[in-house]
Scaffold this active site. Sequence first.
Site, short mmCIF file in Angstrom:
data_model
loop_
_atom_site.label_atom_id
_atom_site.label_comp_id
_atom_site.label_asym_id
_atom_site.label_seq_id
_atom_site.Cartn_x
_atom_site.Cartn_y
_atom_site.Cartn_z
CB THR A 57 36.39 44.84 44.69
OG1 THR A 57 35.54 43.74 44.40
CG2 THR A 57 35.81 45.68 45.82
CB THR A 59 38.54 39.56 43.00
OG1 THR A 59 39.91 39.78 43.35
CG2 THR A 59 38.32 38.07 42.79
CB CYS A 60 33.68 41.90 42.50
SG CYS A 60 33.81 41.49 44.25
CB ALA A 61 35.59 44.13 38.11
CB SER A 63 33.91 36.98 39.23
OG SER A 63 32.99 37.90 39.77
#
Length: 165
Positions: A57, A59-61, A63
Amino acid sequence: MTTITRRGAELHTTGTLPAPGQTAPQARFTRSDLSELSLADLKVSNVILNIFPSIDTPTCAKSVRRFNELASSLDNTQVLCVSADLPFAQARFCGAEGLDRVINVSTFRNPEFGQDYGVAMIDGPLKGLLSRAVVVINSEGRVIHSEQVPEIGQEPDYDQALASL
């Protein structure tokens, strides 16, 4: 139980993050090569747990990329990127992106992590995945910072996590 949101809709986690000053719950993970890693293995260094739902996803990537960038300037600190993703997906992403300063670990063999850290989502479309959170643990095994990100699509406060070190 903690209430968070995804696009404004409420979701709930199994509990609350360990608070600063508490001893961090022990945890075991599976690394990209399918070997086991535990927090006890890292006891001589500080540990940042970058916890998130899925590497696939945006945002996860983001971070993982940001913590990889920040990791190069951290002394005596390991950054673990923690999700329930299979280790193969984590390795694929980091290999394609050239990210080698963070350690990707999966909870797929150790779902108790989500319970012990209060980050397992228990309802909504992401039920069974981990919420977005950051926990910083010092070399003595004490939590020195914890942040439960209130909206899944929001990035964590990187500066605050680093300031705790």
